[in-house]
Design a protein around this motif. Sequence first.
Motif, PDB file in Angstrom:
ATOM      1  N   ALA A  11     -12.235  -4.092  -2.332  1.00  0.00           N
ATOM      2  CA  ALA A  11     -11.769  -5.026  -1.304  1.00  0.00           C
ATOM      3  C   ALA A  11     -12.916  -5.459  -0.413  1.00  0.00           C
ATOM      4  N   THR A  13     -12.108  -7.598   2.358  1.00  0.00           N
ATOM      5  CA  THR A  13     -11.498  -7.839   3.666  1.00  0.00           C
ATOM      6  C   THR A  13     -10.304  -6.903   3.846  1.00  0.00           C
ATOM      7  N   LEU A  14      -9.928  -6.727   5.099  1.00  0.00           N
ATOM      8  CA  LEU A  14      -8.769  -5.892   5.377  1.00  0.00           C
ATOM      9  C   LEU A  14      -7.498  -6.523   4.819  1.00  0.00           C
ATOM     10  N   GLU A  16      -7.200  -8.098   2.040  1.00  0.00           N
ATOM     11  CA  GLU A  16      -7.112  -7.734   0.616  1.00  0.00           C
ATOM     12  C   GLU A  16      -6.572  -6.314   0.452  1.00  0.00           C
ATOM     13  N   VAL A  54     -12.046   0.764   0.037  1.00  0.00           N
ATOM     14  CA  VAL A  54     -12.115   0.158   1.374  1.00  0.00           C
ATOM     15  C   VAL A  54     -13.509   0.249   1.990  1.00  0.00           C
ATOM     16  N   VAL A  57     -15.365  -2.991   3.524  1.00  0.00           N
ATOM     17  CA  VAL A  57     -14.645  -3.831   4.482  1.00  0.00           C
ATOM     18  C   VAL A  57     -15.282  -3.642   5.859  1.00  0.00           C
TER      19      VAL A  57
END
Length: 290
Positions: A11, A13-14, A16, A54, A57
């Motif tokens: 991911a 972005t948050l 996503e 994550v 991000v």
Amino acid sequence: MKPPAFDYLRAATLDEVLEALWEGGSDARILAGGQSLLPMLNMRLARPSVLVDVMHVDALRQVTASGDALKIGAAVRQAQIEHRADLVGELPLLAAAIPWVGHMQTRASGTLCGSVAHADPSAEIPLVLLALLGSVHLRSRKQRRTLKADDFFTGMMATARADQEVIEAISFPLARPDTGYAFREVGRRHGDFAIVACAAVVDRKGARLAVGGVADMPMARPLPLPEEGSALDDALETFAWDLNARDDLHATARYRRELVRRLGRQVIEEAVRRRDGVTPPPTGHQQDAA
């Protein structure tokens, strides 16, 4: 053994992350430092259909000191916090405990939020979060919510996080004036999970003691100060029995109760000395005496 097949989403972005969790539900798992999840995958104790990475991000890589708390994002590694220049002044309890989280190599990869999400009852970071009355910030595609650590941990490696939520960050209240902090643990070897770990916060009104490694999750309660006669020993005796310790390969229930009594008193006395500005003996890991 190799892990079962899964899809991997890196991911950016948050949004996503939140979308992947919303679509995947209980079949999606969050990958951060991987120190707990990857061994579970290799042993096939976890079989997610998709891993949501994550660590790239930017919104989850933030550390912010605002107001009276330090907020640490989900992608912040333990080593980054361990080497934070102001950590001893900001969070002396976390500064005392974090060197005993695994080993240097695991802290270079592992995250604080990952440890909180895994919720091992012997882990140091959940214990410190509970002792300090910290908070867990959760977010899904539909809502944001913040839970106190007391409400977040619900049982053996179980939390109040819903399948479609990510731990966005955790918050530790900053050190307060006229307050002392201390941490100690007993384990077989340095880097092992603690047989018993104790974290204490002491001010002029009383003490708060958190204990890990005994019950199904870290537990905390207010206790009297040492100068109140036998009240502290009586309260530690009650606390030790209320934790419902069990025998296992590492220690007997009786041994764990005795550690709660002794370590509990030691960390509270040490926190009193820190509160009063007296330099105490070094805190940290002790070899198991069993």
